[in-house]
Design a protein around this motif. Structure first.
Motif, short mmCIF file in Angstrom:
data_model
loop_
_atom_site.label_atom_id
_atom_site.label_comp_id
_atom_site.label_asym_id
_atom_site.label_seq_id
_atom_site.Cartn_x
_atom_site.Cartn_y
_atom_site.Cartn_z
N LEU A 163 0.82 -1.21 0.00
CA LEU A 163 0.00 0.00 0.00
C LEU A 163 0.86 1.26 0.00
CD1 LEU A 163 -2.51 -1.34 2.64
CD2 LEU A 163 -3.08 -0.89 0.26
N ALA A 164 1.90 1.27 -0.81
CA ALA A 164 2.83 2.39 -0.83
C ALA A 164 2.22 3.61 -1.48
CB ALA A 164 4.11 1.99 -1.55
N PRO A 222 4.67 -5.77 -6.27
CA PRO A 222 4.22 -5.40 -4.92
C PRO A 222 4.02 -6.63 -4.05
CG PRO A 222 2.42 -5.22 -6.49
CD PRO A 222 3.64 -5.54 -7.29
N LEU A 223 4.14 -6.42 -2.75
CA LEU A 223 4.06 -7.54 -1.81
C LEU A 223 2.65 -8.06 -1.58
CD1 LEU A 223 6.51 -6.84 1.14
CD2 LEU A 223 6.60 -8.69 -0.51
N GLY A 224 1.67 -7.17 -1.60
CA GLY A 224 0.32 -7.54 -1.19
C GLY A 224 -0.09 -6.67 -0.02
N ARG A 240 2.34 -2.39 6.26
CA ARG A 240 1.06 -1.68 6.17
C ARG A 240 0.03 -2.64 5.59
NH1 ARG A 240 1.25 3.97 3.13
NH2 ARG A 240 2.03 4.69 5.14
N TYR A 241 -0.93 -3.06 6.46
CA TYR A 241 -1.93 -4.06 6.06
C TYR A 241 -3.29 -3.41 5.81
CZ TYR A 241 1.45 -7.33 8.18
OH TYR A 241 2.58 -8.04 8.50
N MET A 264 -5.58 -0.57 -8.55
CA MET A 264 -4.15 -0.35 -8.32
C MET A 264 -3.30 -1.46 -8.94
SD MET A 264 -3.82 2.51 -6.84
CE MET A 264 -2.13 2.42 -6.31
N GLY A 265 -3.83 -2.68 -8.96
CA GLY A 265 -3.10 -3.77 -9.59
C GLY A 265 -2.88 -3.54 -11.06
N GLN A 266 -3.92 -3.05 -11.74
CA GLN A 266 -3.79 -2.75 -13.17
C GLN A 266 -2.82 -1.60 -13.42
OE1 GLN A 266 -6.60 -3.32 -11.54
NE2 GLN A 266 -7.99 -4.62 -12.71
#
Length: 538
Positions: A237-238, A253-255, A280-281, A383-385
């Protein structure tokens, strides 16, 4: 003998001038007019139509310039409007000096209209420091301390409450001006210990968080990763990108949950987190912080972030200075196996969908992507796209909200464009915003129009709070109301603020209108594109 009458007002403005705080962001109120009276010609007032937008515009400006910004809000009511954006500034380590007017000192005892009985309590915990001067004479010194507190690491917003009658109080000047450090180096002995542990690792993972980009550490991060030959992941979530996402060492990204992050880090014997939280979760999905048998090292300039980490050993220090120090101390990767470059599927159907999918929208934008573009994203469900099709490839090129609230990106985009203009930097600025987010601060378009900012807003209209539907599915909470958004007419809204706006339905239309908007010199353009809702992987 000097016959010119000096006041708190004139002495404070001289101090602000010497500190470079000559742009004021705000929405004026009656208790602030004594501060704004006889506004100097060498100062700029940036008017927002609501206080939340004023704070977010200042936030974007400060991030783009790398300097502190000054925000003037209206008493406790205006401060209340601005607190949502203040949360984002606090989480994003943005140096803001936020002021609000207070009623006349002789009236405060009776709790008059527009007074703030607990002025310094109201903005907490979202400011580093809050203060109301005990005497009018202390106002300039309060500003000096506020500036020092805002820019010192970890940078962040501070708050001053100032009675309206203080500004005309006689005061001899000048104010005391001080300089402060905005970075501090890590402990050399502990840094050497960290370097030894990294050198001894066989399969290290590097996670560069948003504070690396803020500290100007982009190139330093590349140098460290390349020397080690280590896998690099994007922090969860950067809100800033700190490593080129097209680099062969970048693994994506990590997830955003315990399980997804831990699963992604499987196989690494050491994880090094620099300039980010651990971690950051967003959703709760049971799992370990890191896989069993994996060690973690954490470098941050924020003691509270170091203290809240649930695993690992911490080191306090500026991100760039720490990375540069590590690079000089670690041994090269040697026979360590380098990770394979990340695969990007990027598969699209030959026949476009109608409405378009988010992937089709981002793919179209990638085909007409201008050089050195700056993206501001608040389309949380896509955000993934964004990461897939529009990877960040240079410093200070991606901004997102760090708070989890929405409504930040539209005015922040205005601030970023104003900041680039103030520094004489010509870069295209593009905002990618969901239709729900767009409504929170749509009035920010007016400020963009008034300043004729060359900004392109791409509003993706899927007719729902898509991320919340995905979250509801994850949490097994059916029947949640208020997640659909029928009847929004963003084109008409934008035109009502004097902004050019068009709606597109195909990738060809999107590419054509986007290219034309980038070349326009008439000010901001809003492009609305209808998209299909898609489930977000949480």
């Amino acid at each position: 003998m000097n016959d010119i009458k000096t006041t708190v007002h004139s002495v404070t403005y001289d101090l602000l001038r010497s500190l470079g705080l000559t742009t004021v962001f705000g929405n004026p109120g009656s208790t602030e007019q004594t501060f704004l009276q006889n506004f100097p010609d060498d100062f700029t007032y940036v008017l927002a139509l609501q206080e939340a937008s004023a704070v977010a515009i200042a936030d974007g400006f400060a991030q783009a310039t790398g300097r502190a910004a000054l925000v003037n809000l209206h008493s406790c009511a205006g401060l209340g409007n601005g607190i949502g954006s203040l949360v984002a500034a606090y989480r994003g380590h943005t140096p803001l000096i936020v002021t609000a007017g207070q009623q006349h000192r002789e009236m405060v005892i009776g709790d008059p209209y527009l007074s703030s009985p607990d002025a310094t309590t109201m903005p907490k915990p979202w400011v580093k420091w809050a203060y109301e001067p005990s005497r009018a004479e202390d106002v300039p010194a309060a500003f000096m301390r506020a500036y020092a507190m805002a820019v010192q690491p970890p940078a962040g917003p501070v708050f001053l409450s100032i009675p309206l009658d203080d500004w005309n109080h006689p005061l001899e000047g000048p104010a005391v001006r001080r300089s402060v450090s905005t970075a501090y180096g890590p402990d050399p002995q502990r840094l050497r210990h960290f370097a030894e542990r990294i050198t001894a690792s066989r399969h290290p993972a590097l996670i560069f968080g948003p504070d690396v980009d803020r500290a100007g550490g982009w190139q330093a991060a590349v140098a460290l990763a390349e020397k080690l030959g280590a896998a690099v992941y994007g922090a969860p979530l950067a809100d800033r990108a700190s490593f080129p996402e097209d680099h062969p060492l970048y693994q994506g990204p990590l997830g955003m949950s315990l399980k997804t992050i831990s699963d992604r880090l499987a196989g690494h014997d050491l994880v090094v987190v620099i300039g980010a939280e651990v971690f950051r979760y967003y959703p709760y999905v049971a799992g370990d912080v890191v896989p069993a048998g994996t060690d973690l090292l954490h470098i941050t300039d924020d003691p509270s972030v170091a203290g809240s980490a649930r695993v690992g050993d911490s080191l306090l220090g500026d991100a760039r200075l720490s990375i540069e120090g590590l690079t000089g101390l670690v041994d090269a990767g040697g026979d360590r196996a380098r990770p394979q470059p990340m695969e990007r599927p990027r598969k699209l159907l030959a026949t476009p969908h109608s409405p378009l999918t988010p992937s089709e929208v981002y793919a179209a934008l990638s085909r007409v992507r201008p050089q050195h573009v700056v993206y501001v994203n608040e389309s949380t469900s896509t955000m993934g796209q964004h990461a897939e099709w529009l990877p960040t490839v240079e410093p200070a090129s991606f901004y997102g909200t760090p708070s989890g609230g929405i409504g930040w990106a539209l005015p922040a985009t205005v601030g970023v464009a104003l900041g680039l203009r103030a520094d004489g930097i010509e870069r295209p600025v593009v905002a990618l915003i969901g239709d729900g987010s767009f409504q929170y601060s749509v009035q920010g378009l007016w400020t963009a129009v008034q300043h004729k900012l060359p900004v392109v807003f791409v509003a993706m209209r899927n007719g729902e709070y898509s991320i919340l539907k995905s979250f509801a599915e994850l949490e097994h909470t059916p029947g949640v109301p208020g997640l659909d958004l029928p009847g929004l007419d963003i084109v008409s809204e934008a035109r009502g603020f004097g902004c050019k706006s068009v709606e597109v339905e195909t990738t060809e239309q999107l590419e054509r209108e986007f290219t034309a908007a980038l070349q326009s010199s008439d000010g901001p353009v809003v492009i609305v594109v209808r998209t299909q809702p898609e489930k977000t992987e949480l």
